[in-house]
Design an enzyme around this catalytic site. Structure first.
Site, PDB file in Angstrom:
ATOM      1  N   ARG A  64       0.600  -1.548   0.248  1.00  0.00           N
ATOM      2  CA  ARG A  64      -0.374  -0.305  -0.413  1.00  0.00           C
ATOM      3  C   ARG A  64       0.927   1.304   0.092  1.00  0.00           C
ATOM      4  O   ARG A  64       0.705   2.816  -0.670  1.00  0.00           O
ATOM      5  CB  ARG A  64      -0.837   0.329   1.565  1.00  0.00           C
ATOM      6  CG  ARG A  64      -2.039   1.178   1.783  1.00  0.00           C
ATOM      7  CD  ARG A  64      -2.409   1.053   2.177  1.00  0.00           C
ATOM      8  NE  ARG A  64      -3.825  -0.468   2.197  1.00  0.00           N
ATOM      9  CZ  ARG A  64      -4.774  -0.090   1.704  1.00  0.00           C
ATOM     10  NH1 ARG A  64      -5.908   0.916   1.364  1.00  0.00           N
ATOM     11  NH2 ARG A  64      -5.676  -0.588   0.866  1.00  0.00           N
ATOM     12  N   LEU A  92      -5.973   5.895   2.015  1.00  0.00           N
ATOM     13  CA  LEU A  92      -4.409   6.676   1.794  1.00  0.00           C
ATOM     14  C   LEU A  92      -3.623   6.669   2.778  1.00  0.00           C
ATOM     15  O   LEU A  92      -3.890   6.685   4.077  1.00  0.00           O
ATOM     16  CB  LEU A  92      -4.591   7.774   1.339  1.00  0.00           C
ATOM     17  CG  LEU A  92      -5.775   8.431  -0.118  1.00  0.00           C
ATOM     18  CD1 LEU A  92      -5.431   9.963  -0.184  1.00  0.00           C
ATOM     19  CD2 LEU A  92      -5.404   7.962  -1.006  1.00  0.00           C
ATOM     20  N   ASN A 106     -12.533  15.038   1.836  1.00  0.00           N
ATOM     21  CA  ASN A 106     -13.381  13.609   1.246  1.00  0.00           C
ATOM     22  C   ASN A 106     -14.910  13.960   0.830  1.00  0.00           C
ATOM     23  O   ASN A 106     -15.703  14.344   2.709  1.00  0.00           O
ATOM     24  CB  ASN A 106     -12.566  12.556   1.761  1.00  0.00           C
ATOM     25  CG  ASN A 106     -13.795  11.532   2.099  1.00  0.00           C
ATOM     26  OD1 ASN A 106     -14.175  11.495   0.395  1.00  0.00           O
ATOM     27  ND2 ASN A 106     -13.683  10.958   3.299  1.00  0.00           N
ATOM     28  N   THR A 107     -15.953  13.331   0.584  1.00  0.00           N
ATOM     29  CA  THR A 107     -16.970  13.284   0.438  1.00  0.00           C
ATOM     30  C   THR A 107     -17.549  12.191   0.877  1.00  0.00           C
ATOM     31  O   THR A 107     -17.325  11.542   0.792  1.00  0.00           O
ATOM     32  CB  THR A 107     -17.750  13.415  -0.899  1.00  0.00           C
ATOM     33  OG1 THR A 107     -17.465  12.653  -1.975  1.00  0.00           O
ATOM     34  CG2 THR A 107     -17.215  14.900  -2.044  1.00  0.00           C
ATOM     35  N   HIS A 108     -18.959  12.523   1.881  1.00  0.00           N
ATOM     36  CA  HIS A 108     -19.638  10.642   2.215  1.00  0.00           C
ATOM     37  C   HIS A 108     -21.212  11.183   2.690  1.00  0.00           C
ATOM     38  O   HIS A 108     -21.422  11.848   3.475  1.00  0.00           O
ATOM     39  CB  HIS A 108     -18.517  10.662   3.914  1.00  0.00           C
ATOM     40  CG  HIS A 108     -18.915   9.159   4.755  1.00  0.00           C
ATOM     41  ND1 HIS A 108     -18.215   8.370   3.898  1.00  0.00           N
ATOM     42  CD2 HIS A 108     -19.966   9.179   5.430  1.00  0.00           C
ATOM     43  CE1 HIS A 108     -19.025   7.644   5.041  1.00  0.00           C
ATOM     44  NE2 HIS A 108     -19.953   7.752   5.739  1.00  0.00           N
ATOM     45  N   SER A 135     -21.838  14.186   4.286  1.00  0.00           N
ATOM     46  CA  SER A 135     -20.445  15.418   4.789  1.00  0.00           C
ATOM     47  C   SER A 135     -19.852  15.830   4.357  1.00  0.00           C
ATOM     48  O   SER A 135     -18.940  14.646   3.516  1.00  0.00           O
ATOM     49  CB  SER A 135     -20.281  14.654   6.368  1.00  0.00           C
ATOM     50  OG  SER A 135     -21.265  14.186   7.111  1.00  0.00           O
ATOM     51  N   ASP A 140      -8.025  13.321   7.369  1.00  0.00           N
ATOM     52  CA  ASP A 140      -6.760  12.712   8.446  1.00  0.00           C
ATOM     53  C   ASP A 140      -6.276  11.298   8.270  1.00  0.00           C
ATOM     54  O   ASP A 140      -7.009  10.662   7.804  1.00  0.00           O
ATOM     55  CB  ASP A 140      -6.513  13.329   9.738  1.00  0.00           C
ATOM     56  CG  ASP A 140      -8.053  13.152  10.924  1.00  0.00           C
ATOM     57  OD1 ASP A 140      -8.882  11.589  10.213  1.00  0.00           O
ATOM     58  OD2 ASP A 140      -8.603  13.347  11.339  1.00  0.00           O
ATOM     59  N   GLY A 142      -7.470   9.103   9.947  1.00  0.00           N
ATOM     60  CA  GLY A 142      -8.557   8.389  11.389  1.00  0.00           C
ATOM     61  C   GLY A 142      -9.281   7.739   9.624  1.00  0.00           C
ATOM     62  O   GLY A 142      -9.355   8.467   8.615  1.00  0.00           O
ATOM     63  N   ASP A 144     -12.777   8.359   7.934  1.00  0.00           N
ATOM     64  CA  ASP A 144     -13.851   9.624   7.910  1.00  0.00           C
ATOM     65  C   ASP A 144     -14.065  10.523   9.071  1.00  0.00           C
ATOM     66  O   ASP A 144     -15.262  10.117   9.414  1.00  0.00           O
ATOM     67  CB  ASP A 144     -15.159   8.506   7.409  1.00  0.00           C
ATOM     68  CG  ASP A 144     -15.156   8.228   6.111  1.00  0.00           C
ATOM     69  OD1 ASP A 144     -14.336   8.925   4.945  1.00  0.00           O
ATOM     70  OD2 ASP A 144     -15.430   6.920   5.506  1.00  0.00           O
TER      71      ASP A 144
END
Ligand code: GAR
Length: 197
Positions: A64, A92, A106-108, A135, A140, A142, A144
């Site tokens: 990764r 990531l 990021n979109t969630h 949202s 970061d 974590g 989401d």
């Protein structure tokens, strides 16, 4: 003019909304490249606007971290002011997040911190809640869990399926994303300050 690299994994409906917004001369952002972790269906939206695409598949790399380094190299060659994860379904590596955050959003499809992870819509439905949401967060390390930039509630209706609920959330996500990018561009949102709080 804020330059954007957008990362997707699927159909790219949020990407399409951003591209449509950026097509307006008054909108202060431009998508300079679109990347994915596969040959994503949503590349067709980028191609329609003549925007370059790149694909970096995790399976082509030994681990990764090496995959992330190549993805980062591809992103950085465009010198974006902001990187948007828009339905990008891979986590990531920390090195990539450290290099890009806080100008990495990021979109969630849920009202974070409720229902993080890859199945935000399914999990909300399974929990039997009356409302969920959409949202935009700063990414970061974590899952989401980063600072919330914008969010809005969406009701869960009787008889909703994962697909019908997601289809009702997506237009809200699109509005939030287009608005967030505008506000980052005009200075109304300070991602660095949000990330510090
Ligand atoms: C969007 O709803 C996005 O929030 C979600 O995938 C969808 C992609 O749609 N992302 C996540 O669930 C990330 N955890 P799109 O490809 O049509 O924009």
């Amino acid at each position: 003019m804020l330059s954007l690299v957008v990362l997707i994994s699927g159909g790219g409906s949020n990407l399409r909304a951003l591209l449509e917004a950026c097509d307006d001369a008054e909108y202060p952002a431009r998508v300079v490249a679109v990347g994915a972790d596969r040959d994503a269906e949503g590349f067709e939206h980028a191609e329609r606007y003549g925007i370059p695409t790149f694909s970096v598949a995790l399976s082509s790399y030994p681990d990764r971290e090496t995959w992330g380094d190549e993805l980062l190299r591809q992103i950085e060659q465009w010198h974006p002011d902001l990187v948007v994860l828009s339905g990008f379904m891979k986590l990531l590596p920390p090195r990539v997040i450290a290099a890009l955050s806080p100008t990495l959003i990021n979109t969630h499809p849920a009202y974070l911190p409720e229902f993080p992870g890859a199945h935000g819509v399914r999990d909300a439905l399974a929990a039997g809640v009356a409302q969920t949401g959409a949202s935009i967060i700063v990414v970061d390390n974590g899952v989401d869990a980063g600072p919330i930039v914008a969010q809005r509630r969406v009701p869960v209706l009787p008889g909703d399926t994962e697909a019908s609920l997601h289809e009702r959330i997506k237009p809200v996500e699109r509005e939030l994303l287009v608005r967030t990018v505008l506000d980052v561009a005009n200075g109304a949102i300070d991602l660095a300050a949000l990330a510090r709080d």
